[in-house]
Scaffold this active site. Structure first.
Site, PDB file in Angstrom:
ATOM      1  N   ARG A   1       3.573   3.603  38.025  1.00 20.78           N
ATOM      2  CA  ARG A   1       4.811   2.830  37.987  1.00 20.78           C
ATOM      3  C   ARG A   1       5.310   2.606  39.412  1.00 20.78           C
ATOM      4  NH1 ARG A   1       3.546   1.535  33.648  1.00 20.78           N
ATOM      5  NH2 ARG A   1       4.681   1.740  31.676  1.00 20.78           N
TER       6      ARG A   1
ATOM      7  N   HIS B   1      -0.211  -5.665  37.045  1.00 16.60           N
ATOM      8  CA  HIS B   1      -0.097  -4.683  35.956  1.00 16.60           C
ATOM      9  C   HIS B   1      -1.215  -4.873  34.916  1.00 16.60           C
ATOM     10  CE1 HIS B   1       2.935  -1.888  33.794  1.00 16.60           C
ATOM     11  NE2 HIS B   1       1.723  -1.683  33.310  1.00 16.60           N
TER      12      HIS B   1
HETATM   13  P1  NDP Z   1       0.626  11.569  30.122  1.00 15.90           P
HETATM   14  O1  NDP Z   1       1.987  11.831  29.596  1.00 15.90           O
HETATM   15  O2  NDP Z   1      -0.539  11.848  29.250  1.00 15.90           O
HETATM   16  O3  NDP Z   1       0.398  12.409  31.463  1.00 15.90           O
HETATM   17  C1  NDP Z   1       1.387  12.560  32.415  1.00 15.90           C
HETATM   18  C2  NDP Z   1       0.940  13.564  33.460  1.00 15.90           C
HETATM   19  O4  NDP Z   1       1.913  13.609  34.496  1.00 15.90           O
HETATM   20  C3  NDP Z   1       0.823  14.980  32.903  1.00 15.90           C
HETATM   21  O5  NDP Z   1      -0.271  15.657  33.473  1.00 15.90           O
HETATM   22  C4  NDP Z   1       2.131  15.621  33.341  1.00 15.90           C
HETATM   23  O6  NDP Z   1       2.054  17.026  33.539  1.00 15.90           O
HETATM   24  C5  NDP Z   1       2.341  14.944  34.681  1.00 15.90           C
HETATM   25  N1  NDP Z   1       3.750  14.994  35.065  1.00 15.90           N
HETATM   26  C6  NDP Z   1       4.811  14.491  34.401  1.00 15.90           C
HETATM   27  N2  NDP Z   1       5.946  14.785  35.043  1.00 15.90           N
HETATM   28  C7  NDP Z   1       5.603  15.496  36.133  1.00 15.90           C
HETATM   29  C8  NDP Z   1       6.325  16.102  37.177  1.00 15.90           C
HETATM   30  N3  NDP Z   1       7.652  16.046  37.228  1.00 15.90           N
HETATM   31  N4  NDP Z   1       5.640  16.762  38.116  1.00 15.90           N
HETATM   32  C9  NDP Z   1       4.300  16.859  38.064  1.00 15.90           C
HETATM   33  N5  NDP Z   1       3.537  16.316  37.089  1.00 15.90           N
HETATM   34  C10 NDP Z   1       4.188  15.642  36.142  1.00 15.90           C
HETATM   35  O7  NDP Z   1       0.617  10.071  30.626  1.00 15.90           O
HETATM   36  P2  NDP Z   1      -0.641   9.055  30.718  1.00 15.90           P
HETATM   37  O8  NDP Z   1      -1.708   9.729  31.494  1.00 15.90           O
HETATM   38  O9  NDP Z   1      -0.975   8.531  29.368  1.00 15.90           O
HETATM   39  O10 NDP Z   1       0.000   7.840  31.525  1.00 15.90           O
HETATM   40  C11 NDP Z   1       0.555   8.028  32.814  1.00 15.90           C
HETATM   41  C12 NDP Z   1       1.312   6.793  33.221  1.00 15.90           C
HETATM   42  O11 NDP Z   1       0.413   5.746  33.555  1.00 15.90           O
HETATM   43  C13 NDP Z   1       2.192   6.157  32.140  1.00 15.90           C
HETATM   44  O12 NDP Z   1       3.410   6.869  32.001  1.00 15.90           O
HETATM   45  C14 NDP Z   1       2.392   4.777  32.658  1.00 15.90           C
HETATM   46  O13 NDP Z   1       3.514   4.754  33.515  1.00 15.90           O
HETATM   47  C15 NDP Z   1       1.130   4.520  33.495  1.00 15.90           C
HETATM   48  N6  NDP Z   1       0.270   3.491  32.880  1.00 15.90           N
HETATM   49  C16 NDP Z   1      -0.008   2.358  33.599  1.00 15.90           C
HETATM   50  C17 NDP Z   1      -0.827   1.397  33.080  1.00 15.90           C
HETATM   51  C18 NDP Z   1      -1.218   0.206  33.876  1.00 15.90           C
HETATM   52  O14 NDP Z   1      -1.839  -0.715  33.345  1.00 15.90           O
HETATM   53  N7  NDP Z   1      -0.930   0.166  35.155  1.00 15.90           N
HETATM   54  C19 NDP Z   1      -1.378   1.511  31.716  1.00 15.90           C
HETATM   55  C20 NDP Z   1      -1.061   2.751  31.079  1.00 15.90           C
HETATM   56  C21 NDP Z   1      -0.246   3.690  31.651  1.00 15.90           C
HETATM   57  P3  NDP Z   1       1.681  18.026  32.323  1.00 15.90           P
HETATM   58  O15 NDP Z   1       0.203  17.822  32.064  1.00 15.90           O
HETATM   59  O16 NDP Z   1       1.982  19.351  32.866  1.00 15.90           O
HETATM   60  O17 NDP Z   1       2.538  17.611  31.168  1.00 15.90           O
HETATM   61  C1  OXD Z   2       1.734   0.919  30.507  1.00 17.13           C
HETATM   62  C2  OXD Z   2       0.854   0.329  29.523  1.00 17.13           C
HETATM   63  O1  OXD Z   2       2.356   1.926  30.207  1.00 17.13           O
HETATM   64  O2  OXD Z   2       0.536  -0.857  29.687  1.00 17.13           O
HETATM   65  O3  OXD Z   2       1.797   0.401  31.600  1.00 17.13           O
HETATM   66  O4  OXD Z   2       0.438   1.013  28.581  1.00 17.13           O
END
Ligand code: NDP
Ligand code: OXD
Length: 313
Positions: free
Chosen positions: A228, A276
């Site tokens: 993001r 994106h």
């Molecule tokens: P998940 O919720 O599966 O994973 C999030 C990870 O971030 C976890 O390992 C979590 O830790 C860690 N995390 C969260 N908060 C913190 C913090 N404060 N400090 C340290 N680590 C933290 O999310 P996804 O992997 O499914 O997706 C991640 C992001 O990717 C989405 O939220 C979205 O914004 C982005 N995205 C972008 C896309 C694009 O096309 N550009 C498409 C899809 C997603 P823990 O394991 O300990 O919970």
């Molecule tokens: C996002 C998605 O979270 O496209 O960016 O899933």
């Protein structure tokens, strides 16, 4: 008496009819709507949303579950439109994982092997071999070890990169070194050649990628943001690129999308922009995952991938 058909409302603004046809194939005993039900209509327990028009969620009678077409759901929490207590299920699906892995690894490998640099040299007709490193000589830090971060980190491990992952809980990834918590963020990034962000956008992660993080990387590093735009302090990123602390950045996500025409990222020679698309939602894989969650719910089993509203992801 005929069984009551449970209703699903596809409130997506992008091709709802296609999504509806996939839902009908997966769940033939459900009624799938693409037009908003009215206040006096029969209950609609499931709503499928991307970035819904304001007011849509609140107007649907009898919602029990909100199914997100996106992995990141910060916009749904920020809108305040999903009543407290109503589960929001975010998208976790192998189509997203596959897409993100290609996008991140593609950029990382191209930078690691100097593809853009050779392209520039080619344009000038210059034959000039660069010092070429082995993957094992590069440190990669992946921020986030979740549905996307964990498999991406595992790919880096397989390619032989010296891989680190940082998360809240310190979740382990085989072959990678794990770091946990804000107090170890700089340890996780110190000296890294490639920094990949796959964090959710929450109160704790907003603006987390600032001058201190870029400054802790190895000199001449590469930043890849597939998560993001709100994680990044834009001015600090530009300063790190201008000073040579970073040699390049690949950005798929931005604070404001579409990226406004006047934004300096557009014209920065060291920034590669994509709109994106790192891991777009593929309807055929996403609907299977959502339909399975509906089946689980109707069998009385717990839903999977429910957002923890306290943590914000
Ligand atoms: P998940 O919720 O599966 O994973 C999030 C990870 O971030 C976890 O390992 C979590 O830790 C860690 N995390 C969260 N908060 C913190 C913090 N404060 N400090 C340290 N680590 C933290 O999310 P996804 O992997 O499914 O997706 C991640 C992001 O990717 C989405 O939220 C979205 O914004 C982005 N995205 C972008 C896309 C694009 O096309 N550009 C498409 C899809 C997603 P823990 O394991 O300990 O919970
Ligand atoms: C996002 C998605 O979270 O496209 O960016 O899933």
């Amino acid at each position: 008496m005929l069984p009551v058909m449970k209703r699903i409302f596809i409130a997506s603004r992008g091709n709802p009819e296609h999504l509806a046809s996939l839902f009908r194939a997966e769940l033939p005993m459900h009624e799938v709507l693409t037009a908003a039900p009215g206040p006096g209509d029969a209950p609609v327990p499931y709503i499928v949303v991307g970035r819904p028009t304001p007011g849509v969620i609140g107007a649907v009678p009898g919602i029990e579950v909100v199914l997100s077409l996106n992995a990141g759901i910060e916009h749904l929490l920020a809108s305040g439109e999903v009543p407290a207590g109503l589960p929001i299920v975010r998208l976790v699906d192998d189509g997203l994982v596959e897409g993100m892995a290609d996008w991140v690894l593609g950029h990382a490998l191209a930078w690691h092997r100097n593809f853009a640099l050779y392209r520039d040299l080619q344009a000038k007709g210059v034959w000039e071999p660069q010092p070429e490193k082995l993957a094992r000589e590069r440190i990669v830090t992946v921020l986030g070890a979740g549905a996307l971060g964990a498999p991406v980190a595992a790919h880096f491990v397989r390619f032989g990169f010296n891989t680190r992952v940082w998360s809240r809980s310190g979740r382990g990834i085989e072959g990678a070194r794990s770091f946990a918590g804000r107090e170890h963020l700089l340890d996780a990034v110190r000296g890294a050649d490639i920094l990949v962000s796959l964090l959710p956008l929450t109160a704790e992660t907003e603006n987390i990628l600032d001058a201190s993080v870029f400054g802790a990387l190895g000199h001449g590093g590469f930043f890849i943001n597939g998560a993001r735009g709100g994680h990044v302090v834009d001015a600090d990123l530009i300063a790190a690129l201008d000073s040579g602390q970073l040699t390049a950045a690949a950005l798929d996500v931005f604070r404001t999308e579409p990226l406004p025409p006047e934004h300096p990222f557009w014209r920065h020679a060291k920034i590669m922009i994509s709109p994106h698309v790192a891991a777009p939602t593929h309807a055929h894989t996403a609907v299977k995952q959502m339909a399975e969650n509906i089946r689980r719910y109707e069998r009385g089993e717990p839903l999977t991938h429910v957002v923890d509203r306290t943590l914000g992801y």
